[in-house]
Design an enzyme around this catalytic site. Structure first.
Site, PDB file in Angstrom:
ATOM      1  N   PRO A  44      26.647  21.934  73.612  1.00 45.22           N
ATOM      2  CA  PRO A  44      27.350  23.145  73.156  1.00 45.22           C
ATOM      3  C   PRO A  44      26.370  24.273  72.803  1.00 45.22           C
ATOM      4  O   PRO A  44      25.255  24.014  72.337  1.00 45.22           O
ATOM      5  CB  PRO A  44      28.095  22.677  71.904  1.00 45.22           C
ATOM      6  CG  PRO A  44      28.230  21.208  72.058  1.00 45.22           C
ATOM      7  CD  PRO A  44      27.021  20.755  72.819  1.00 45.22           C
ATOM      8  N   ILE A  45      26.831  25.500  73.031  1.00 43.48           N
ATOM      9  CA  ILE A  45      26.010  26.697  72.786  1.00 43.48           C
ATOM     10  C   ILE A  45      26.443  27.335  71.466  1.00 43.48           C
ATOM     11  O   ILE A  45      27.609  27.251  71.091  1.00 43.48           O
ATOM     12  CB  ILE A  45      26.180  27.676  73.971  1.00 43.48           C
ATOM     13  CG1 ILE A  45      25.593  27.027  75.236  1.00 43.48           C
ATOM     14  CG2 ILE A  45      25.522  29.027  73.701  1.00 43.48           C
ATOM     15  CD1 ILE A  45      25.875  27.770  76.527  1.00 43.48           C
ATOM     16  N   ASP A  68      12.316  27.161  68.121  1.00 40.17           N
ATOM     17  CA  ASP A  68      12.427  25.691  68.083  1.00 40.17           C
ATOM     18  C   ASP A  68      12.196  25.037  69.452  1.00 40.17           C
ATOM     19  O   ASP A  68      12.398  23.843  69.622  1.00 40.17           O
ATOM     20  CB  ASP A  68      13.713  25.221  67.403  1.00 40.17           C
ATOM     21  CG  ASP A  68      14.977  25.654  68.124  1.00 40.17           C
ATOM     22  OD1 ASP A  68      14.855  26.141  69.256  1.00 40.17           O
ATOM     23  OD2 ASP A  68      16.054  25.478  67.539  1.00 40.17           O
ATOM     24  N   SER A  83      16.782  25.982  74.048  1.00 45.01           N
ATOM     25  CA  SER A  83      15.358  25.703  73.847  1.00 45.01           C
ATOM     26  C   SER A  83      14.957  24.412  74.547  1.00 45.01           C
ATOM     27  O   SER A  83      13.869  24.315  75.118  1.00 45.01           O
ATOM     28  CB  SER A  83      15.060  25.565  72.344  1.00 45.01           C
ATOM     29  OG  SER A  83      15.362  26.756  71.678  1.00 45.01           O
ATOM     30  N   ALA A  84      15.835  23.414  74.510  1.00 45.33           N
ATOM     31  CA  ALA A  84      15.550  22.138  75.183  1.00 45.33           C
ATOM     32  C   ALA A  84      15.415  22.357  76.690  1.00 45.33           C
ATOM     33  O   ALA A  84      14.492  21.839  77.322  1.00 45.33           O
ATOM     34  CB  ALA A  84      16.665  21.136  74.889  1.00 45.33           C
ATOM     35  N   ALA A 103      25.436  26.341  68.610  1.00 49.07           N
ATOM     36  CA  ALA A 103      25.793  25.111  67.907  1.00 49.07           C
ATOM     37  C   ALA A 103      24.754  24.658  66.893  1.00 49.07           C
ATOM     38  O   ALA A 103      25.014  23.774  66.079  1.00 49.07           O
ATOM     39  CB  ALA A 103      26.004  23.991  68.933  1.00 49.07           C
ATOM     40  N   GLY A 104      23.549  25.233  66.987  1.00 50.06           N
ATOM     41  CA  GLY A 104      22.462  24.715  66.133  1.00 50.06           C
ATOM     42  C   GLY A 104      21.899  23.419  66.679  1.00 50.06           C
ATOM     43  O   GLY A 104      21.228  22.669  65.981  1.00 50.06           O
ATOM     44  N   GLY A 156      20.108  23.673  72.380  1.00 56.40           N
ATOM     45  CA  GLY A 156      20.272  23.375  73.810  1.00 56.40           C
ATOM     46  C   GLY A 156      19.461  24.279  74.735  1.00 56.40           C
ATOM     47  O   GLY A 156      18.813  23.792  75.673  1.00 56.40           O
ATOM     48  N   LYS A 196      18.971  18.538  69.536  1.00 59.80           N
ATOM     49  CA  LYS A 196      18.332  18.129  68.266  1.00 59.80           C
ATOM     50  C   LYS A 196      19.301  18.393  67.126  1.00 59.80           C
ATOM     51  O   LYS A 196      20.237  19.228  67.249  1.00 59.80           O
ATOM     52  CB  LYS A 196      17.016  18.879  68.022  1.00 59.80           C
ATOM     53  CG  LYS A 196      17.106  20.421  67.974  1.00 59.80           C
ATOM     54  CD  LYS A 196      17.523  21.030  66.649  1.00 59.80           C
ATOM     55  CE  LYS A 196      17.643  22.547  66.696  1.00 59.80           C
ATOM     56  NZ  LYS A 196      18.387  23.134  65.576  1.00 59.80           N
TER      57      LYS A 196
HETATM   58  C1  LIG Z   1      17.902  27.953  63.189  1.00 67.02           C
HETATM   59  C2  LIG Z   1      17.085  27.019  64.041  1.00 67.02           C
HETATM   60  C3  LIG Z   1      16.677  25.832  63.172  1.00 67.02           C
HETATM   61  O1  LIG Z   1      16.115  24.795  63.926  1.00 67.02           O
HETATM   62  O2  LIG Z   1      17.732  26.504  65.161  1.00 67.02           O
HETATM   63  P1  LIG Z   1      19.208  26.725  65.802  1.00 67.02           P
HETATM   64  O3  LIG Z   1      20.196  26.534  64.728  1.00 67.02           O
HETATM   65  O4  LIG Z   1      19.260  28.093  66.388  1.00 67.02           O
HETATM   66  O5  LIG Z   1      19.307  25.683  66.871  1.00 67.02           O
HETATM   67  C4  LIG Z   1      15.817  27.739  64.572  1.00 67.02           C
HETATM   68  O6  LIG Z   1      15.040  28.251  63.525  1.00 67.02           O
HETATM   69  C5  LIG Z   1      16.130  28.844  65.550  1.00 67.02           C
HETATM   70  O7  LIG Z   1      15.235  28.764  66.570  1.00 67.02           O
HETATM   71  P2  LIG Z   1      15.502  29.539  67.964  1.00 67.02           P
HETATM   72  O8  LIG Z   1      16.956  29.466  68.310  1.00 67.02           O
HETATM   73  O9  LIG Z   1      14.516  29.012  68.944  1.00 67.02           O
HETATM   74  O10 LIG Z   1      15.178  31.002  67.518  1.00 67.02           O
HETATM   75  P3  LIG Z   1      14.641  32.255  68.385  1.00 67.02           P
HETATM   76  O11 LIG Z   1      15.392  32.297  69.673  1.00 67.02           O
HETATM   77  O12 LIG Z   1      13.149  32.236  68.418  1.00 67.02           O
HETATM   78  O13 LIG Z   1      15.085  33.445  67.430  1.00 67.02           O
HETATM   79  C6  LIG Z   1      16.390  33.953  67.356  1.00 67.02           C
HETATM   80  C7  LIG Z   1      16.458  34.844  66.129  1.00 67.02           C
HETATM   81  O14 LIG Z   1      16.518  34.016  64.944  1.00 67.02           O
HETATM   82  C8  LIG Z   1      15.733  34.566  63.891  1.00 67.02           C
HETATM   83  N1  LIG Z   1      14.715  33.582  63.482  1.00 67.02           N
HETATM   84  C9  LIG Z   1      14.445  32.492  64.241  1.00 67.02           C
HETATM   85  C10 LIG Z   1      13.534  31.550  63.816  1.00 67.02           C
HETATM   86  C11 LIG Z   1      12.883  31.749  62.572  1.00 67.02           C
HETATM   87  N2  LIG Z   1      12.000  30.874  62.102  1.00 67.02           N
HETATM   88  N3  LIG Z   1      13.164  32.844  61.825  1.00 67.02           N
HETATM   89  C12 LIG Z   1      14.083  33.769  62.255  1.00 67.02           C
HETATM   90  O15 LIG Z   1      14.341  34.742  61.541  1.00 67.02           O
HETATM   91  C13 LIG Z   1      15.157  35.866  64.421  1.00 67.02           C
HETATM   92  O16 LIG Z   1      16.041  36.888  64.031  1.00 67.02           O
HETATM   93  C14 LIG Z   1      15.229  35.715  65.928  1.00 67.02           C
HETATM   94  O17 LIG Z   1      15.382  36.935  66.572  1.00 67.02           O
HETATM   95  N1  LIG Z   2      19.716  27.372  79.218  1.00 71.08           N
HETATM   96  C1  LIG Z   2      20.415  27.931  78.220  1.00 71.08           C
HETATM   97  N2  LIG Z   2      21.350  27.216  77.559  1.00 71.08           N
HETATM   98  C2  LIG Z   2      22.038  27.777  76.533  1.00 71.08           C
HETATM   99  N3  LIG Z   2      21.877  29.026  76.105  1.00 71.08           N
HETATM  100  C3  LIG Z   2      20.948  29.782  76.726  1.00 71.08           C
HETATM  101  C4  LIG Z   2      20.187  29.265  77.803  1.00 71.08           C
HETATM  102  N4  LIG Z   2      19.349  30.223  78.205  1.00 71.08           N
HETATM  103  C5  LIG Z   2      19.574  31.295  77.427  1.00 71.08           C
HETATM  104  N5  LIG Z   2      20.535  31.043  76.527  1.00 71.08           N
HETATM  105  C6  LIG Z   2      20.995  31.969  75.486  1.00 71.08           C
HETATM  106  O1  LIG Z   2      20.725  31.371  74.191  1.00 71.08           O
HETATM  107  C7  LIG Z   2      21.846  31.496  73.332  1.00 71.08           C
HETATM  108  C8  LIG Z   2      22.039  30.260  72.422  1.00 71.08           C
HETATM  109  O2  LIG Z   2      21.074  29.275  72.633  1.00 71.08           O
HETATM  110  P1  LIG Z   2      21.165  27.825  71.993  1.00 71.08           P
HETATM  111  O3  LIG Z   2      19.758  27.296  71.946  1.00 71.08           O
HETATM  112  O4  LIG Z   2      22.200  27.002  72.652  1.00 71.08           O
HETATM  113  O5  LIG Z   2      21.610  28.143  70.529  1.00 71.08           O
HETATM  114  P2  LIG Z   2      21.792  27.205  69.337  1.00 71.08           P
HETATM  115  O6  LIG Z   2      20.541  26.361  69.243  1.00 71.08           O
HETATM  116  O7  LIG Z   2      21.961  28.103  68.147  1.00 71.08           O
HETATM  117  O8  LIG Z   2      23.005  26.423  69.645  1.00 71.08           O
HETATM  118  C9  LIG Z   2      23.041  31.672  74.256  1.00 71.08           C
HETATM  119  O9  LIG Z   2      23.944  32.609  73.696  1.00 71.08           O
HETATM  120  C10 LIG Z   2      22.473  32.208  75.564  1.00 71.08           C
HETATM  121  O10 LIG Z   2      22.672  33.591  75.694  1.00 71.08           O
END
Ligand SMILES: C[C@@](CO)(OP(=O)(O)O)[C@H](O)COP(=O)(O)OP(=O)(O)OC[C@H]1O[C@@H](n2ccc(N)nc2=O)[C@H](O)[C@@H]1O
Ligand SMILES: Nc1ncnc2c1ncn2[C@@H]1O[C@H](COP(=O)(O)OP(=O)(O)O)[C@@H](O)[C@H]1O
EC number: 2.7.1.148
Length: 267
Positions: free
Chosen positions: A90-91, A132, A99-100, A93-94, A97, A8
């Protein structure tokens, strides 16, 4: 059974407030893009997890697919499964991945085990695995609020544009990114902002993580600027980074960037 969990991007991300539980309330538009992992699950005599492709930090038992299995098995008897994850998204990366993978695995388990869980049930499991994660159950563009796990419809169709995702050689931890952001309320509703022409989004739509993440990793800001130089109508970091995306009218020439980052074209 093989499924293909997709990534996403976030179109805008306003961090509104810090919550009592340590999480943050936010406002964002989630938009699915065509970058995929491959996830195979088959019933088997013993439980087994293996992965290939990009190395996933944290060990197999911490993989979100295993966590998803453990979560559902608390409520439902599940068969043992043999899981193979080929990691391509990519990990750090925002791009969501991990979560998907977890969300698609929940959907796989639902089918494999005839659990008859509704999308609402699946979203309830997903939100316990990551903020997410729930988005990937229905996997359609949405306006997300609260922890990023409460959804309202968002009408957004970017299929007539050429989308590019560029991943530099740095990784951002989501938890670190949240600790560097200053929450602030009172920004325009993203559902209104996305109705503007895409070329005007840069004046209206921001990602609150950019300020602190760009400070720590200037290479990400440079990459965003490169996408604008190459003709992007709009460019932004996705989520907490490090990937950036660009929305173009036509395929851009980004060959000069390919040495320093991984580029995903036409996503
Ligand atoms: C920032 C966002 C934006 O879409 O995505 P990514 O950039 O990681 O993909 C999300 O809020 C990331 O969601 P996700 O990666 O599922 O977060 P989680 O594993 O639940 O939380 C990881 C850590 O991020 C912080 N966290 C996450 C979500 C949120 N609304 N508030 C927070 O403060 C918390 O410190 C938590 O311990
Ligand atoms: N199936 C998976 N794919 C990627 N990362 C995973 C997975 N399961 C657990 N993780 C943990 O989640 C962390 C990052 O997740 P990811 O959703 O890829 O982050 P972001 O959305 O910020 O790119 C990784 O450092 C890893 O330790």
């Amino acid at each position: 059974m093989i499924v293909f969990p997709n990534a996403k991007i976030n179109i805008g991300l306003n961090v509104i407030a810090k919550r009592a539980d340590g999480y943050h309330n936010l406002e964002t538009i989630f938009y699915p893009v065509k970058i995929y992992d491959a996830l195979e699950a088959i019933t088997a005599p013993v439980m087994h997890f293996a992965s290939s492709g990009i190395n996933i930090p944290g060990g197999d038992e911490k993989n979100l697919c295993i966590k998803a299995y453990e979560l559902v098995s608390r409520d439902h008897p599940l068969p043992r499964v043999n899981i193979h994850l080929h990691k391509h998204i990519p990990i750090g990366a925002g791009l969501g991945g991990g979560s998907a993978d977890a969300a698609f695995f929940l959907k796989q388990l639902n089918t494999l085990s005839d659990l008859n869980l509704s999308d609402d049930d699946l979203e309830n499991y997903a939100r316990q695995l990551g903020a997410d994660c729930a988005f990937f159950i229905r996997n359609k563009p949405v306006y997300a609020t609260q922890k990023g796990d409460v959804f309202k419809e968002a009408e957004l169709d970017l299929t007539k544009y050429y989308l590019v995702v560029a991943m530099p050689d740095v990784h951002v931890s989501t938890a670190d990114a949240y600790s560097g952001v200053v929450a602030q309320d009172g920004t325009a509703d993203l559902r209104d902002s996305i109705k503007l022409p895409v070329a005007e989004w840069k004046h209206e739509i921001k990602n609150d993580f950019e300020r602190s993440v760009f400070k720590k990793f200037p290479v990400i800001e440079d990459l965003k600027n490169e996408l604008y130089k190459a003709g992007a109508l709009y460019a932004s970091m996705s989520g907490s980074g490090a990937a950036v995306f660009g929305i173009f009218e036509v395929q851009p020439n980004l060959s000069h960037l390919e040495k320093s980052c991984r580029i995903f074209y036409k996503v």
